[in-house]
Design an enzyme around this catalytic site. Structure first.
Site, short mmCIF file in Angstrom:
data_model
loop_
_atom_site.label_atom_id
_atom_site.label_comp_id
_atom_site.label_asym_id
_atom_site.label_seq_id
_atom_site.Cartn_x
_atom_site.Cartn_y
_atom_site.Cartn_z
N GLY A 64 69.88 22.94 -59.23
CA GLY A 64 68.45 23.73 -59.33
C GLY A 64 66.99 23.16 -58.95
CG ASP A 120 67.16 25.71 -62.64
OD1 ASP A 120 66.77 25.18 -63.33
OD2 ASP A 120 67.64 25.72 -61.39
CG ASP A 123 68.56 30.64 -69.79
OD1 ASP A 123 67.72 31.95 -70.32
OD2 ASP A 123 69.84 30.93 -69.60
CE LYS A 151 66.51 33.97 -66.59
NZ LYS A 151 67.61 33.87 -66.96
CG PHE A 172 71.51 35.65 -63.29
CD1 PHE A 172 71.89 35.06 -64.27
CD2 PHE A 172 71.96 35.13 -61.87
CE1 PHE A 172 72.31 33.30 -64.02
CE2 PHE A 172 71.78 33.79 -61.79
CZ PHE A 172 72.54 33.23 -62.25
CB VAL A 173 65.58 35.33 -61.18
CG1 VAL A 173 64.80 35.98 -61.78
CG2 VAL A 173 66.13 33.35 -62.23
CG ASP A 179 73.36 28.61 -58.40
OD1 ASP A 179 72.49 27.71 -59.28
OD2 ASP A 179 74.65 28.22 -58.49
NE ARG A 185 72.94 25.31 -56.03
CZ ARG A 185 72.64 25.42 -56.63
NH1 ARG A 185 71.30 25.52 -57.99
NH2 ARG A 185 73.97 24.85 -58.06
P1 IMP Z 1 69.30 26.15 -70.80
O1 IMP Z 1 70.31 24.83 -70.67
O2 IMP Z 1 69.80 27.84 -71.01
O3 IMP Z 1 68.11 26.31 -70.93
O4 IMP Z 1 69.71 26.34 -68.99
C1 IMP Z 1 69.07 26.08 -68.10
C2 IMP Z 1 69.49 26.44 -66.66
O5 IMP Z 1 71.00 26.96 -66.56
C3 IMP Z 1 69.08 26.08 -65.56
O6 IMP Z 1 68.94 24.55 -65.77
C4 IMP Z 1 69.86 26.64 -64.72
O7 IMP Z 1 70.74 25.71 -63.91
C5 IMP Z 1 70.48 28.07 -65.30
N1 IMP Z 1 70.26 29.23 -65.55
C6 IMP Z 1 69.32 29.85 -66.37
N2 IMP Z 1 69.08 30.84 -66.38
C7 IMP Z 1 69.11 31.65 -64.79
C8 IMP Z 1 68.84 32.25 -63.59
O8 IMP Z 1 68.52 32.97 -64.52
N3 IMP Z 1 69.51 31.76 -62.55
C9 IMP Z 1 69.92 31.05 -62.44
N4 IMP Z 1 70.21 29.76 -63.00
C10 IMP Z 1 69.57 29.42 -64.73
MG MG Z 2 70.47 23.45 -63.84
#
Ligand code: IMP
Ligand code: MG
Length: 199
Positions: A64, A120, A123, A151, A172-173, A179, A185
Site C-alpha cells: 500500500g 499508507d 487504521d 482513521k 473504505f478508501v 487497494d 492502487r
Molecule cells: P491497521 O493495522 O488496522 O492500522 O491497518 C493498516 C493496513 O490496513 C494498511 O496498511 C492498509 O493496507 C489496510 N487498510 C486499512 N484501511 C484501509 C482502507 O480504507 N483502504 C485500503 N486499505 C486499508
Molecule cells: Mg498496508
C-alpha cells in the site's frame, strides 16, 4: 472534494475504475502538496534528532505505501537505505480482519540505526504496533513513523504515528497505493469505494 459527477478530471482518474468511487476525498494536487509538507516536516524532525549526515533506514510497508513512498523520498534530502516489509492484516476483504503478522524477514543490519516506517494508512494501528515492536527488537536505535492517512475512529492501540498526512472518516478508501482486493492502487486520487464495488 467532488460529488463524483463527470468532470475533466474524471478522465484522468481512469474511467471504469473511477466509476467505482462514490466520492473523491483527496485529489492528486492536494495529495502532492501534503506529501511535500510531510517530507519537509520529517526532514526537519530528523535533522533535530540525529547527528548530521546520519543515514536512516526507510521501511515502507508493502504494498500500500509504494506510491506514497516513491513520492515522499524524492523530497527527502537524507542519506538512506530502503528495506521493505510486508505485513498481512486485511486479506481481500474490507472488514474481515486476520491476525496482523509479519510476512518474511525484516531488513538486515538494523542495529543502532534510526528507522523511518512509511505506511499508507493508520487504521486500527495494529500494523504499526507490530512493526514498532519488531524493529526495536531488531536493535533500531530510534523509530519515526509517517503515514499518509489516519482513521481516528478506528484506532485500537495507544501508539500514534509521528507524522500523518490526512485524517479521514471511517470509510473504505482506495487509490494512490491503497487497494480493494488488489485493485485500484494506480488511481491517482484517493476515493471512497462504492458499496456495489465491494464483493
Ligand atoms: P491497521 O493495522 O488496522 O492500522 O491497518 C493498516 C493496513 O490496513 C494498511 O496498511 C492498509 O493496507 C489496510 N487498510 C486499512 N484501511 C484501509 C482502507 O480504507 N483502504 C485500503 N486499505 C486499508
Ligand atoms: Mg498496508
Amino acid at each position: 472534494m467532488s460529488d463524483g459527477s463527470k468532470t475533466e478530471d474524471d478522465r484522468m482518474y481512469g474511467g471504469a475504475m473511477h466509476d467505482d468511487i462514490s466520492e473523491v476525498l483527496l485529489d492528486e494536487t492536494t495529495i502532492a502538496a501534503r506529501v511535500r509538507e510531510l517530507a519537509s516536516d520529517l526532514a526537519t524532525h530528523l535533522a533535530s534528532t540525529l547527528p548530521p549526515d546520519e543515514p536512516i533506514v526507510l521501511v515502507p510497508v508493502l504494498t500500500g505505501s509504494l506510491v506514497f513512498t516513491a513520492d515522499l523520498i524524492r523530497h527527502l534530502p537524507n542519506k538512506m537505505r530502503i528495506g521493505v516489509v510486508t505485513v498481512s492484516s486485511y486479506d481481500g476483504a474490507t472488514t474481515e480482519r486476520r491476525a496482523t503478522a509479519l510476512r518474511g524477514a525484516l531488513p538486515a543490519d538494523l542495529e543502532g540505526k534510526h528507522v523511518v516506517i512509511v505506511d499508507d494508512i493508520f487504521d486500527t494501528g495494529h500494523t504499526m504496533s507490530l512493526l514498532d515492536r519488531e524493529l526495536r527488537h531488531a536493535g533500531a536505535s530510534g523509530i519515526t513513523s509517517v503515514v499518509l492517512l489516519s482513521k481516528p475512529a478506528r484506532h485500537e492501540v495507544d501508539l500514534r504515528p509521528d507524522f500523518s498526512g490526512f485524517e479521514i472518516p471511517d470509510a473504505f478508501v482506495v487509490g494512490y497505493g491503497l487497494d480493494y482486493d488488489g485493485h485500484y492502487r494506480n488511481l491517482p486520487c484517493i476515493g471512497i469505494l462504492r458499496p456495489e464495488a465491494i464483493k
